[in-house]
Scaffold this motif. Structure first.
Motif, PDB file in Angstrom:
ATOM      1  N   ARG A   3      21.633 -32.882  26.062  1.00  0.00           N
ATOM      2  CA  ARG A   3      21.901 -33.968  25.120  1.00  0.00           C
ATOM      3  C   ARG A   3      21.501 -35.353  25.611  1.00  0.00           C
ATOM      4  O   ARG A   3      21.263 -36.252  24.816  1.00  0.00           O
ATOM      5  N   MET A  49      13.259 -41.218  26.133  1.00  0.00           N
ATOM      6  CA  MET A  49      13.399 -40.234  25.062  1.00  0.00           C
ATOM      7  C   MET A  49      12.291 -39.187  25.149  1.00  0.00           C
ATOM      8  O   MET A  49      12.546 -37.980  25.010  1.00  0.00           O
ATOM      9  N   HIS A  55      12.987 -36.885  28.015  1.00  0.00           N
ATOM     10  CA  HIS A  55      14.061 -35.949  27.684  1.00  0.00           C
ATOM     11  C   HIS A  55      13.537 -34.832  26.773  1.00  0.00           C
ATOM     12  O   HIS A  55      13.879 -33.658  26.957  1.00  0.00           O
ATOM     13  N   GLY A  56      12.696 -35.194  25.823  1.00  0.00           N
ATOM     14  CA  GLY A  56      12.108 -34.182  24.945  1.00  0.00           C
ATOM     15  C   GLY A  56      11.297 -33.162  25.718  1.00  0.00           C
ATOM     16  O   GLY A  56      11.385 -31.954  25.468  1.00  0.00           O
ATOM     17  N   SER A 104      13.675 -30.986  27.758  1.00  0.00           N
ATOM     18  CA  SER A 104      14.420 -30.096  26.869  1.00  0.00           C
ATOM     19  C   SER A 104      13.551 -28.952  26.359  1.00  0.00           C
ATOM     20  O   SER A 104      14.062 -27.895  25.985  1.00  0.00           O
ATOM     21  N   GLN A 136       5.442 -33.995  26.469  1.00  0.00           N
ATOM     22  CA  GLN A 136       5.752 -34.533  25.135  1.00  0.00           C
ATOM     23  C   GLN A 136       4.487 -35.107  24.523  1.00  0.00           C
ATOM     24  O   GLN A 136       3.791 -35.884  25.169  1.00  0.00           O
ATOM     25  N   ALA A 173      20.553 -37.918  22.703  1.00  0.00           N
ATOM     26  CA  ALA A 173      19.948 -37.336  21.503  1.00  0.00           C
ATOM     27  C   ALA A 173      20.987 -37.161  20.401  1.00  0.00           C
ATOM     28  O   ALA A 173      22.054 -36.594  20.626  1.00  0.00           O
ATOM     29  N   ALA A 197      17.216 -33.760  17.425  1.00  0.00           N
ATOM     30  CA  ALA A 197      15.988 -33.384  18.139  1.00  0.00           C
ATOM     31  C   ALA A 197      15.388 -32.177  17.433  1.00  0.00           C
ATOM     32  O   ALA A 197      15.983 -31.106  17.417  1.00  0.00           O
ATOM     33  N   GLU A 198      14.226 -32.390  16.829  1.00  0.00           N
ATOM     34  CA  GLU A 198      13.539 -31.343  16.084  1.00  0.00           C
ATOM     35  C   GLU A 198      12.070 -31.340  16.457  1.00  0.00           C
ATOM     36  O   GLU A 198      11.584 -32.285  17.097  1.00  0.00           O
ATOM     37  N   GLU A 199      11.368 -30.324  16.040  1.00  0.00           N
ATOM     38  CA  GLU A 199       9.930 -30.209  16.308  1.00  0.00           C
ATOM     39  C   GLU A 199       9.159 -31.406  15.753  1.00  0.00           C
ATOM     40  O   GLU A 199       8.193 -31.862  16.330  1.00  0.00           O
ATOM     41  N   PHE A 250      12.637 -37.037  16.604  1.00  0.00           N
ATOM     42  CA  PHE A 250      13.965 -37.137  17.206  1.00  0.00           C
ATOM     43  C   PHE A 250      14.572 -38.509  16.955  1.00  0.00           C
ATOM     44  O   PHE A 250      13.873 -39.465  16.631  1.00  0.00           O
ATOM     45  N   TYR A 260      17.571 -41.018  18.879  1.00  0.00           N
ATOM     46  CA  TYR A 260      18.386 -41.232  20.076  1.00  0.00           C
ATOM     47  C   TYR A 260      19.125 -42.552  19.987  1.00  0.00           C
ATOM     48  O   TYR A 260      18.615 -43.526  19.420  1.00  0.00           O
TER      49      TYR A 260
END
Length: 139
Positions: free
Chosen positions: A29, A64, A67-68, A71, A77, A108, A111-113, A116, A118
């Motif tokens: 998260r 961000m 993090h993506g 994740s 990214q 977050a 968070a989607e494809e 996102f 934040y």
């Protein structure tokens, strides 16, 4: 902990445009990063010898993106587009005058494809300098 070299491999920002120096901790998260590039005379966001606080948004956006990538299991990214900024609060006019590292925290909310959202907070000298919410669309 991740160092700058590992971060560069995961974010779309390369060379001097990668502003993060370390990722200190993260989970599904949230991420906490540090940066010292705000004090560097060669920071590419400086104008007229100074780094306006609004440039802290780029530090947050890079946290961000990192993090993506983390994740997603370490998949770099892809570049995105900022679609909105909300509730942005600045308590300083400049970042280059902040002593010591900046601490960048991003949490977050979505968070989607395809993108996102934040909440973020950038702190230095023991206080919040810039905080708000950002949404990014990933094409």
């Amino acid at each position: 902990m991740l160092n700058r070299e590992a971060i560069v491999a995961l974010v779309p920002h390369q060379g001097a445009m990668c502003l993060l120096d370390r990722a200190l901790e993260w989970d599904a998260r949230r991420i906490l990063c540090e940066a010292e590039s705000h004090a560097a005379p060669g920071n590419p966001l400086r104008r007229d010898g100074m780094l306006p606080a609004v440039c802290g948004l780029e530090f947050a956006l890079q946290a961000m993106a990192l993090h993506g990538a983390l994740s997603a299991g370490g998949v770099p990214q892809r570049a995105g587009f900022v679609s909105s900024l909300r509730d942005v609060r600045m308590t300083t006019g400049r970042l280059d005058t902040v002593a010591g590292p900046l601490r960048i925290e991003a949490v977050a909310l979505v968070a989607e494809e395809s993108g996102f959202i934040y909440r973020f907070d950038i702190a230095g000298e023991g206080r919040s300098l810039l905080a708000g919410q950002a949404a990014v669309i990933l094409p």
